[in-house]
Write a protein that holds these residues in place. Structure first.
Motif, short mmCIF file in Angstrom:
data_model
loop_
_atom_site.label_atom_id
_atom_site.label_comp_id
_atom_site.label_asym_id
_atom_site.label_seq_id
_atom_site.Cartn_x
_atom_site.Cartn_y
_atom_site.Cartn_z
N LEU A 248 51.24 39.11 -3.68
CA LEU A 248 51.29 39.75 -2.37
C LEU A 248 50.36 39.12 -1.34
O LEU A 248 50.33 39.57 -0.19
CB LEU A 248 50.94 41.25 -2.49
N GLN A 249 49.61 38.11 -1.71
CA GLN A 249 48.65 37.53 -0.76
C GLN A 249 48.61 36.02 -0.91
O GLN A 249 48.39 35.49 -2.01
CB GLN A 249 47.25 38.11 -0.98
N THR A 250 48.80 35.32 0.20
CA THR A 250 48.75 33.86 0.23
C THR A 250 48.01 33.43 1.49
O THR A 250 48.32 33.90 2.59
CB THR A 250 50.15 33.24 0.22
N TYR A 251 47.04 32.53 1.32
CA TYR A 251 46.30 31.99 2.45
C TYR A 251 46.61 30.50 2.59
O TYR A 251 46.93 29.81 1.61
CB TYR A 251 44.79 32.16 2.26
N ILE A 252 46.50 30.02 3.82
CA ILE A 252 46.70 28.59 4.09
C ILE A 252 45.54 28.11 4.95
O ILE A 252 44.84 28.90 5.59
CB ILE A 252 48.04 28.33 4.81
N GLU A 253 45.34 26.80 4.96
CA GLU A 253 44.33 26.18 5.81
C GLU A 253 45.02 25.30 6.83
O GLU A 253 45.76 24.38 6.47
CB GLU A 253 43.33 25.36 5.00
N LYS A 254 44.76 25.58 8.10
CA LYS A 254 45.28 24.77 9.21
C LYS A 254 44.13 24.34 10.09
O LYS A 254 43.36 25.17 10.56
CB LYS A 254 46.29 25.57 10.05
N LYS A 255 43.99 23.03 10.25
CA LYS A 255 42.95 22.46 11.11
C LYS A 255 41.57 22.97 10.71
O LYS A 255 40.73 23.28 11.55
CB LYS A 255 43.23 22.77 12.58
N GLY A 256 41.35 23.07 9.40
CA GLY A 256 40.04 23.46 8.90
C GLY A 256 39.77 24.94 8.87
O GLY A 256 38.70 25.36 8.45
N LYS A 257 40.71 25.79 9.30
CA LYS A 257 40.51 27.23 9.35
C LYS A 257 41.49 27.92 8.41
O LYS A 257 42.66 27.56 8.33
CB LYS A 257 40.71 27.76 10.78
N LEU A 258 41.01 28.96 7.70
CA LEU A 258 41.85 29.73 6.80
C LEU A 258 42.56 30.85 7.56
O LEU A 258 41.97 31.48 8.44
CB LEU A 258 41.01 30.34 5.67
N GLN A 259 43.81 31.10 7.19
CA GLN A 259 44.57 32.18 7.79
C GLN A 259 45.61 32.67 6.78
O GLN A 259 46.00 31.94 5.87
CB GLN A 259 45.24 31.73 9.09
N ILE A 260 46.04 33.91 6.97
CA ILE A 260 47.00 34.50 6.07
C ILE A 260 48.38 33.90 6.32
O ILE A 260 48.72 33.57 7.45
CB ILE A 260 47.03 36.04 6.25
#
Length: 576
Positions: A248-260
């Motif tokens: 139920l939870q996945t995080y990604i990193e874009k441009k050095g920042k983590l987001q859901i």
């Protein structure tokens, strides 16, 4: 007309910041509580400005009185007295009408006069605005009082498509031969699925437009041949890391920042099937008996899987993606990871077969830097890479990657990095590159560096260059090698030429913070010197960190190696 009196702070601020009117600052001298200013007028003649009192003075007849300042900034006949600390006033050169004097006293002109226009505010040296500190404390307060809200369920178009998929998929599997479907690629399978999907939708009495049908076809194919919801994230080039913390939870990193991430798995069984599909591609397995697994995707992305009972929130998958386009040192320079001189020094170090250790934390860019340095290797050299999970993609024609093997179900058959390093010495390599050293294999790599395999490289986890050397000593001591610590330190000092320290800053940027040279031993201590260093300067309101890359200004100890390849002069110029 007498110029209006100004405070010393305003005068110095103006002198440093502007060329004002016909007069500009040439030199000023500040000594104790008095000063004089030397300037030029529009005709190029030198003029002196004398110290006067801050208190308002009555109008003077400049044409009749004696000059107030000599060429040395002192009043004639007052050698023993100290002039008062005040505003510098230019010496006048002509008579002034009385009416003008009266107007100057009765009706003060605009602040600053014509020659010295007023400025709204001047920040005195040494003063700091309280805004940044107040904002920082406010952020701490907000963080302490914040509540972690549960992740919201996906809604809208994508949610409706996934609901339809759950109804269509079981009926679709009843009409498809799994063996035949496995032999087709995604494009062929999509063409075969299209009429079957339309038939199933008719049975369920569902009507979809062309867009919804296209998305449904893609989702179904990803479920059968791909990695399900992860396919959408894997195809996004802006995503560098994918972290699945249960269904139920996945995080990604874009441009050095983590987001859901806006994806979810159907349940734990669905996520576990995707994890097994990933590791099975490289001949490995993951289950309750072997709950840990390292793998890689076809594009070279690194994958780590951990399943229950070790992971309490369900199956966890961590994917480190790499750029499809090879990254070079010039690209890292353009992104701000280093400056021009550091880039030149690293290019020469890679071409001159210097032994380089790349140090940094998790996700700091060590593997990226290693791939970029490999571009400088001579195409005629034979290069062997050794890794636990192959992720290096060297840009050389004569490159042979090697990969370790985990033990089987009986616990036998494991091939470690140390075993591969010993075997690589018999394969006639020019350079040996280790993706990451974690244990006693560090001693085998140092032995290779000292026995004709110059130009070898490796990465390891450390926070600074000095700690990097200490970690190498500790890793060797972790093995069963019965040699004293002094001998280990001397082996490291004689083998390693450069340490490149990389760090991911809190704003998400990745910087080369140190390039350190290993000189040798002094007693029982390894001696190093800084060739380059990143110095922190400030942080803007958006949290972007700015700094400066400062060369050490020392003659590099490895200059002799650069001279053997004809790069001694540019290498010396880059380091000074």
């Amino acid at each position: 007309m007498i110029p209006q009196r100004r405070s010393m702070t305003d005068l110095l601020h103006k002198a440093k910041s502007f060329a004002f009117g016909q007069l500009f600052l040439y030199r000023f001298h500040l000594k104790k509580s008095s000063y004089f200013v030397l300037g030029r007028n529009s005709a190029g003649m030198l003029r002196f400005y004398s110290p006067v009192s801050v208190n308002p003075a009555p109008p003077r007849n400049i044409a009749t009185e004696q000059p107030s300042v000599s060429a040395f900034g002192k009043k004639p006949g007052m050698a023993g007295s100290r002039p008062s600390f005040g505003v510098a006033r230019p010496m006048g050169g002509g008579a002034r009408k009385a009416s003008e004097s009266n107007e100057a006293v009765q009706q003060p002109a605009a602040l600053g006069g014509e020659q010295f226009p007023a400025i709204s505010s001047v920040e005195l040296p040494g003063t700091t605005a309280p805004r940044r500190d107040q904002d920082a404390m406010a952020r701490l307060t907000d963080r302490a009082e914040a509540l972690n809200a549960p992740q919201e369920q996906a809604e809208g178009f994508e949610a409706s498509v996934h609901k339809i998929k759950e109804q269509v998929l079981p009926r679709l599997l009843e009409r498809v031969d799994p063996e035949a479907a496995a032999s087709l690629n995604k494009e062929e399978l999509t063409e075969e699925f299209r009429p079957i999907i339309l038939e199933v939708l008719a049975e369920l009495k569902l009507t979809l437009n062309r867009r919804e049908q296209f998305v449904l076809e893609k989702v179904l194919v990803d479920e059968l041949l791909g990695f399900g919801p992860l396919e959408e994230l894997l195809s996004d080039p802006d995503i560098s890391d994918i972290m699945v913390n249960g269904p139920l939870q996945t995080y990604i990193e874009k441009k050095g920042k983590l987001q859901i991430a806006p994806i979810q798995f159907r349940d734990e069984e669905h996520l576990f099937q995707i994890a097994q599909r990933i590791v099975n591609q490289v001949g490995r397995r993951v289950d309750q008996t072997t709950p840990l697994a390292d793998a890689r995707l076809k594009d070279g992305s690194r994958v780590n899987v951990i399943v229950p009972p070790l992971s309490l929130r369900g199956t966890a998958i961590s994917i480190r993606k790499f750029s499809e386009k090879p990254i070079t040192l010039d690209m890292l320079k353009n992104w701000g990871a280093m400056d021009e001189k550091m880039c030149t020094a690293l290019k020469i170090a890679g071409a001159c077969r210097m032994n380089i250790v790349i140090s940094g934390g998790t996700g700091s860019g060590k593997t990226t830097m290693l791939n970029a340095l490999s571009k400088m290797i001579d195409p005629g050299e034979r290069v062997l890479t050794i890794e636990d999970a192959a992720e290096l993609r060297l840009q050389q024609p004569h490159w042979l990657p090697l990969e370790t093997r985990p033990p089987n179900l009986e616990g036998d058959g494991a091939i470690t990095i140390g075993d591969l390093v010993k075997n690589a010495l018999r394969m006639r390599p020019d350079r040996i590159i280790l993706g990451e050293i974690r244990g006693a294999e560090c001693f085998d790599l140092l032995a290779a560096m000292n026995t004709g395999h110059d130009g070898s490289m490796c990465t390891l986890h450390a926070n600074n260059p000095r700690e990097c050397l200490g970690r190498m000593e500790n890793m060797i001591l972790m093995g069963d090698i019965k040699i004293p610590k002094e001998a280990i330190s001397r082996q490291i000092a004689e083998s390693v030429d450069l340490i490149v320290q990389i760090k991911r800053l809190r704003d998400g940027s990745r910087r080369v913070t140190h390039i350190t040279e290993v000189i040798g031993m002094e007693g029982d201590v390894i001696v190093t010197q800084e060739l380059f260093k990143f110095e922190y300067r400030s942080e803007d309101d958006d949290g972007k960190i700015s700094g400066e890359y400062v060369p050490g200004g020392v003659r590099p100890y490895t200059l002799e190696k650069a001279r053997q390849f004809g790069f001694d002069q540019p290498y010396l110029e880059a380091c000074l």
